[in-house]
Motif scaffolding. Structure first.
Motif, short mmCIF file in Angstrom:
data_model
loop_
_atom_site.label_atom_id
_atom_site.label_comp_id
_atom_site.label_asym_id
_atom_site.label_seq_id
_atom_site.Cartn_x
_atom_site.Cartn_y
_atom_site.Cartn_z
N ASP A 6 0.74 -0.99 0.26
CA ASP A 6 -0.10 -0.15 -0.09
C ASP A 6 0.74 1.24 -0.09
OD1 ASP A 6 0.90 -0.30 2.41
OD2 ASP A 6 -0.86 0.11 3.37
N HIS A 7 2.20 1.08 -0.11
CA HIS A 7 3.22 2.25 -0.04
C HIS A 7 3.11 3.14 -1.41
CE1 HIS A 7 5.70 1.18 3.61
NE2 HIS A 7 4.74 1.77 4.12
N ARG A 8 3.37 4.21 -1.21
CA ARG A 8 3.90 5.21 -2.42
C ARG A 8 5.13 5.49 -2.27
NH1 ARG A 8 0.18 8.27 -5.54
NH2 ARG A 8 1.42 10.16 -5.03
N VAL A 22 5.17 -2.24 -4.32
CA VAL A 22 4.44 -1.00 -3.72
C VAL A 22 3.34 -0.59 -4.48
CG1 VAL A 22 6.61 -0.05 -2.73
CG2 VAL A 22 5.93 0.45 -5.31
N SER A 39 2.07 12.84 0.75
CA SER A 39 1.36 11.84 0.23
C SER A 39 2.46 10.76 -0.05
CB SER A 39 0.95 12.34 -1.32
OG SER A 39 2.01 12.71 -2.35
N ASP A 69 4.97 7.71 1.22
CA ASP A 69 5.45 6.85 2.36
C ASP A 69 6.91 6.57 2.23
OD1 ASP A 69 2.78 5.70 3.33
OD2 ASP A 69 2.75 5.21 1.08
N VAL A 70 7.48 6.35 1.35
CA VAL A 70 8.99 6.38 1.24
C VAL A 70 9.55 6.82 0.15
CG1 VAL A 70 10.75 4.63 0.92
CG2 VAL A 70 8.60 3.82 1.89
N LEU A 93 6.76 13.77 2.19
CA LEU A 93 6.49 12.69 3.07
C LEU A 93 5.41 12.65 3.85
CD1 LEU A 93 10.13 11.47 3.65
CD2 LEU A 93 8.66 10.07 2.39
N ARG A 94 4.69 11.49 4.30
CA ARG A 94 3.66 11.51 5.21
C ARG A 94 4.60 11.58 6.59
NH1 ARG A 94 0.34 6.78 2.55
NH2 ARG A 94 -0.99 8.02 1.07
N ASP A 135 6.36 10.66 9.60
CA ASP A 135 7.11 9.41 9.96
C ASP A 135 7.34 8.67 8.68
OD1 ASP A 135 8.09 7.93 11.99
OD2 ASP A 135 6.88 6.25 11.84
N GLY A 136 7.28 9.28 7.37
CA GLY A 136 7.76 8.57 6.14
C GLY A 136 9.12 8.29 6.36
N ARG A 138 13.66 9.27 9.27
CA ARG A 138 12.16 9.39 9.41
C ARG A 138 11.95 10.77 9.26
NH1 ARG A 138 9.06 4.66 8.51
NH2 ARG A 138 10.31 2.86 9.19
#
Length: 306
Positions: A98-100, A119, A157, A159-160, A184-185, A187-188, A299
């Motif tokens: 579910d990662h972007r 991903v 938006s 994640d990594v 990054l979200r 804590d991304g 992070r």
């Protein structure tokens, strides 16, 4: 020479000269490597301006400077694959379906092509026109032009985010990383890979040291300065890892012949005894972070409540 540090903005005419020339200096651009007396970062001065940088990447000048007339596409892609698969193996435990994922400086898209099945979404950013075209047309990847602010990446938006062998090309690394942080979200995850200026062979081999400095690399990071820059950009550093990309045979080639193994760069050793020696060699360099490469895992320090 009066210069301005690209990290802490200290201005001085007395920065120590670390190296007097880059290996690919031209009549139009012949910078020196200086060390900031305030924050310790090593950087080229004068800086290459934005227009010159775009021409540099559009013309693939870095590859041509390294390989010259001997550049062979099939050989290049074969050797690049070792790094691609190392990065895929390293990053996969941090990913979910579910990662972007965003790769900044994705080049021809080889890493994105391998990782996209792991991903939900894989997006690349690439300034070089030919590299971007190959990634889009040949590999059918979603690759966009920089900067992030105009690339259609909504805030918070991603994640990594990863940047492999990119940050050293950026003349203002803190604003660059801060822009990634905005994408990054909370804590991304950020993965940054750079050449290591604390590389043992920068100290041991004068020809290697001279080869280390090139006009494409505007900033030179050691473990302490990389951590300082990443943290100043709004990240919490989880770990700094030494990675030795090139094998023991390459080191011997530098020490005995004073030049790189461009035809047969030994990243992997196949025979039994040599492989054991190479593993020990890599372990020693990586454990002391005197390896040729550094990876920073960090992070986004911003939380959902911010």
């Amino acid at each position: 020479m009066s210069a301005t540090c690209p990290v802490c903005d200290t201005q001085s005419g007395d920065f120590p000269v670390i190296h007097a020339a880059v290996r690919d200096a031209t009549d139009d651009y012949a910078p020196k490597a200086l060390k900031c007396s305030t924050c310790g970062i090593v950087f080229l001065w004068p800086r290459m301006d934005a227009a010159a940088q775009q021409v540099f990447y559009d013309s693939n000048t870095q590859l041509l400077n390294t390989h010259g007339d001997d550049f062979d596409w099939d050989d290049y892609t074969r050797r690049t694959r070792a790094d691609v698969m190392r990065r895929v193996a390293f990053l996969t435990p941090h990913l979910s379906m579910d990662h972007r994922l965003l790769e900044i400086g994705c080049g021809y898209g080889f890493f994105l092509s391998e990782i996209r099945g792991k991903v939900a979404t894989a997006i690349g950013i690439e300034p070089g026109a030919a590299r971007q075209a190959f990634a889009k047309d040949e590999l059918r990847l979603d690759v966009r032009s920089p900067p992030l602010s105009t690339a259609g990446i909504p805030p918070a938006s991603i994640d990594v985010a990863c940047a492999f062998q990119v940050l050293e090309h950026i003349d203002r690394p803190i604003p660059f990383l801060s822009e990634i942080r905005d994408a990054l979200r909370p804590d991304g995850l950020l993965i940054v890979e750079v050449p290591n200026f604390a590389d043992l062979y920068v100290r041991l081999s004068a020809p290697y040291r001279a080869f280390h400095f090139q006009s494409a690399h505007l900033v030179y990071f050691a473990p302490a300065t990389l951590q300082r820059v990443v943290e100043a950009s709004g990240f919490t550093v989880e770990s700094l890892i030494g990675v030795q990309r090139y094998a023991f045979g390459n080191a011997l080639h530098w020490l005995t012949k004073g030049r790189p193994q461009l035809k047969r760069p030994s990243r992997n050793v196949e025979s039994g005894l040599a492989r054991a020696a190479d593993r020990l060699y890599r372990r020693c360099l990586e454990s002391t972070r005197r390896s040729d490469t550094l990876i920073c895992i960090a992070r986004n320090a911003r939380t959902a409540a911010d």
